[in-house]
Design a protein around this motif. Structure first.
Motif, PDB file in Angstrom:
ATOM      1  N   SER A  29      -6.863  -5.015  -4.194  1.00  0.00           N
ATOM      2  CA  SER A  29      -7.066  -4.629  -5.456  1.00  0.00           C
ATOM      3  C   SER A  29      -8.371  -4.614  -5.262  1.00  0.00           C
ATOM      4  N   VAL A  30      -9.179  -5.949  -4.381  1.00  0.00           N
ATOM      5  CA  VAL A  30     -10.372  -5.021  -3.908  1.00  0.00           C
ATOM      6  C   VAL A  30     -10.696  -4.104  -3.259  1.00  0.00           C
ATOM      7  N   GLU A  31      -9.924  -4.309  -1.813  1.00  0.00           N
ATOM      8  CA  GLU A  31     -10.121  -3.187  -1.402  1.00  0.00           C
ATOM      9  C   GLU A  31      -9.913  -1.433  -2.010  1.00  0.00           C
ATOM     10  N   ILE A  32      -8.646  -1.751  -2.770  1.00  0.00           N
ATOM     11  CA  ILE A  32      -8.404  -0.429  -3.753  1.00  0.00           C
ATOM     12  C   ILE A  32      -9.301   0.149  -4.190  1.00  0.00           C
ATOM     13  N   ALA A  33     -10.432  -0.678  -5.096  1.00  0.00           N
ATOM     14  CA  ALA A  33     -11.324  -0.339  -5.805  1.00  0.00           C
ATOM     15  C   ALA A  33     -12.355   0.335  -4.756  1.00  0.00           C
ATOM     16  N   GLU A  34     -12.541  -0.454  -3.275  1.00  0.00           N
ATOM     17  CA  GLU A  34     -13.888   0.102  -3.096  1.00  0.00           C
ATOM     18  C   GLU A  34     -13.148   1.474  -2.359  1.00  0.00           C
ATOM     19  N   LEU A  35     -12.034   1.361  -2.209  1.00  0.00           N
ATOM     20  CA  LEU A  35     -11.812   2.810  -1.212  1.00  0.00           C
ATOM     21  C   LEU A  35     -11.788   3.995  -2.224  1.00  0.00           C
ATOM     22  N   MET A  94      -8.599   9.994  -4.524  1.00  0.00           N
ATOM     23  CA  MET A  94      -8.471   8.791  -4.258  1.00  0.00           C
ATOM     24  C   MET A  94      -7.443   8.156  -3.434  1.00  0.00           C
ATOM     25  N   ARG A  95      -5.717   9.179  -3.807  1.00  0.00           N
ATOM     26  CA  ARG A  95      -4.745   8.313  -3.554  1.00  0.00           C
ATOM     27  C   ARG A  95      -4.558   8.587  -2.413  1.00  0.00           C
ATOM     28  N   LEU A  96      -5.315   9.483  -1.311  1.00  0.00           N
ATOM     29  CA  LEU A  96      -5.753  10.157   0.222  1.00  0.00           C
ATOM     30  C   LEU A  96      -5.921   8.968   0.613  1.00  0.00           C
ATOM     31  N   ALA A  97      -7.656   8.749  -0.261  1.00  0.00           N
ATOM     32  CA  ALA A  97      -8.637   7.388   1.371  1.00  0.00           C
ATOM     33  C   ALA A  97      -7.745   6.059   1.141  1.00  0.00           C
ATOM     34  N   VAL A  98      -6.948   6.225  -0.058  1.00  0.00           N
ATOM     35  CA  VAL A  98      -5.793   4.965   0.774  1.00  0.00           C
ATOM     36  C   VAL A  98      -4.412   5.502   0.880  1.00  0.00           C
ATOM     37  N   ARG A 100      -4.770   6.791   3.631  1.00  0.00           N
ATOM     38  CA  ARG A 100      -5.176   6.760   5.200  1.00  0.00           C
ATOM     39  C   ARG A 100      -5.467   5.502   5.476  1.00  0.00           C
ATOM     40  N   ARG A 101      -6.175   4.203   4.440  1.00  0.00           N
ATOM     41  CA  ARG A 101      -6.173   3.247   4.694  1.00  0.00           C
ATOM     42  C   ARG A 101      -4.738   2.553   5.511  1.00  0.00           C
ATOM     43  N   TRP A 102      -3.280   2.715   4.507  1.00  0.00           N
ATOM     44  CA  TRP A 102      -2.338   2.223   4.780  1.00  0.00           C
ATOM     45  C   TRP A 102      -1.812   2.407   6.456  1.00  0.00           C
ATOM     46  N   ARG A 103      -1.507   3.926   7.047  1.00  0.00           N
ATOM     47  CA  ARG A 103      -1.929   4.824   7.367  1.00  0.00           C
ATOM     48  C   ARG A 103      -2.817   3.704   9.549  1.00  0.00           C
ATOM     49  N   GLU A 104      -3.713   3.573   8.533  1.00  0.00           N
ATOM     50  CA  GLU A 104      -4.632   2.353   9.409  1.00  0.00           C
ATOM     51  C   GLU A 104      -3.846   1.035   9.886  1.00  0.00           C
ATOM     52  N   LEU A 105      -3.728   0.758   8.484  1.00  0.00           N
ATOM     53  CA  LEU A 105      -2.730  -0.570   8.953  1.00  0.00           C
ATOM     54  C   LEU A 105      -1.940  -0.165   9.765  1.00  0.00           C
ATOM     55  N   GLU A 106      -0.814   0.234   9.319  1.00  0.00           N
ATOM     56  CA  GLU A 106       0.533   0.210  10.015  1.00  0.00           C
ATOM     57  C   GLU A 106       1.126   0.901  11.534  1.00  0.00           C
ATOM     58  N   GLY A 107      -0.802   1.661  11.881  1.00  0.00           N
ATOM     59  CA  GLY A 107      -0.587   1.640  13.275  1.00  0.00           C
ATOM     60  C   GLY A 107      -1.297   0.998  14.180  1.00  0.00           C
ATOM     61  N   LYS A 108      -2.175  -0.634  12.852  1.00  0.00           N
ATOM     62  CA  LYS A 108      -2.130  -1.254  13.810  1.00  0.00           C
ATOM     63  C   LYS A 108      -1.004  -2.291  14.344  1.00  0.00           C
TER      64      LYS A 108
END
Length: 262
Positions: A29-35, A94-98, A100-108
């Motif tokens: 939730s900390v990262e979601i708040a930042e994003l 807000m949804r787009l930022a999160v 994109r972050r999920w895609r980055e995590l899944e790509g790793k």
């Protein structure tokens, strides 16, 4: 249970306690708040409200993170499904930022780790160890089969076979096999072994012949004999140290024919 630790892109560390057999990728939730640019306390309130509507126990997603001063504070660690559900009430930006972050995590996760030189050396070493171990097992099995072929002859009784095994107390082998349900004693006054149903045609069989005592009625005598599979099983028991052994046994697992051939 184990603690799954994640570091978000703010430098905070979120720890979620999960079953080690079911570790899944999560976002704190900390990262979601930042994003999303929302205050963390407001994101926490949104998540609690979502759990309440879904009738989900929030404890399943409870986690902790350390703030800049090193204090441990509560947060939530959400999987992809819960994160997507939370975002339905947020703005498109807000949804787009999160997302994109999920895609980055899944790509790793999707990208395979490049093996280092040390990794390749270790893999080669382990492969060679496995090859050597297999070679040893094959050679040991071949030696065992060779010993068996030298020892076993068709029509052998268990006593005759065990006489070739160094240290075996052949006088006790019959009682030993009776205890393992290979043989049973049909005599009430002495020892007259027959092959038990458990071992019949599997480990042993019987040879029979007619006996005609002087002045008495003839009768059929049965002699238990080993089958090849039974001899192999006895040899396994011998090597495992389970056959009855003489008190004078020297501790060596050898057989007479091999000694004579040496």
């Amino acid at each position: 249970m184990h603690a799954q630790t994640q570091r978000d892109n703010t430098g905070h560390v979120a720890t979620r306690f999960q079953d080690s057999k079911n570790v899944s990728q999560t976002m704190s939730s900390v990262e979601i708040a930042e994003l999303t640019g929302k205050l963390h306390k407001n994101v926490l309130a949104d998540i609690r409200s979502m759990f309440s509507e879904l009738e989900i126990d929030s404890a399943e997603f409870s986690a902790q993170y350390k703030d800049g001063t090193g204090r441990s504070l509560p947060c939530f660690s959400l999987d992809r499904e819960m994160t997507d559900t939370l975002l339905t009430g947020y703005s498109a930006k807000m949804r787009l930022a999160v997302v994109r972050r999920w895609r980055e995590l899944e790509g790793k996760i999707a990208q395979p780790r490049e093996l280092s030189r040390m990794d390749l050396i270790q893999l080669a070493f382990e492969a060679e160890q496995q090859r050597l171990q297999l070679t040893i097992q094959v050679e040991a099995q071949a030696s065992k089969i060779h010993s068996m072929e030298n020892l076993f002859k068709e029509g052998m009784t268990h006593t005759q076979f065990c006489k070739g095994l160094n240290g075996v107390n052949v006088m006790q082998v019959g009682k030993f096999l009776e205890g393992r349900n290979w043989l049973y004693n049909e005599s009430k006054s002495g020892l007259r072994f027959r092959v038990a149903s458990y071992a019949r045609d599997k480990y042993m069989t019987e040879h029979q012949h007619e006996v005609t005592p002087h002045g008495k009625e003839p009768f059929v005598s049965f002699t238990p004999v080993l089958l090849k599979k039974g001899a192999a099983r006895l040899y396994d028991l011998y090597l495992a140290g389970e056959l009855p052994m003489k008190k004078t046994w020297d501790g060596l697992f050898t057989h007479d024919k091999a000694l004579r051939a040496a």
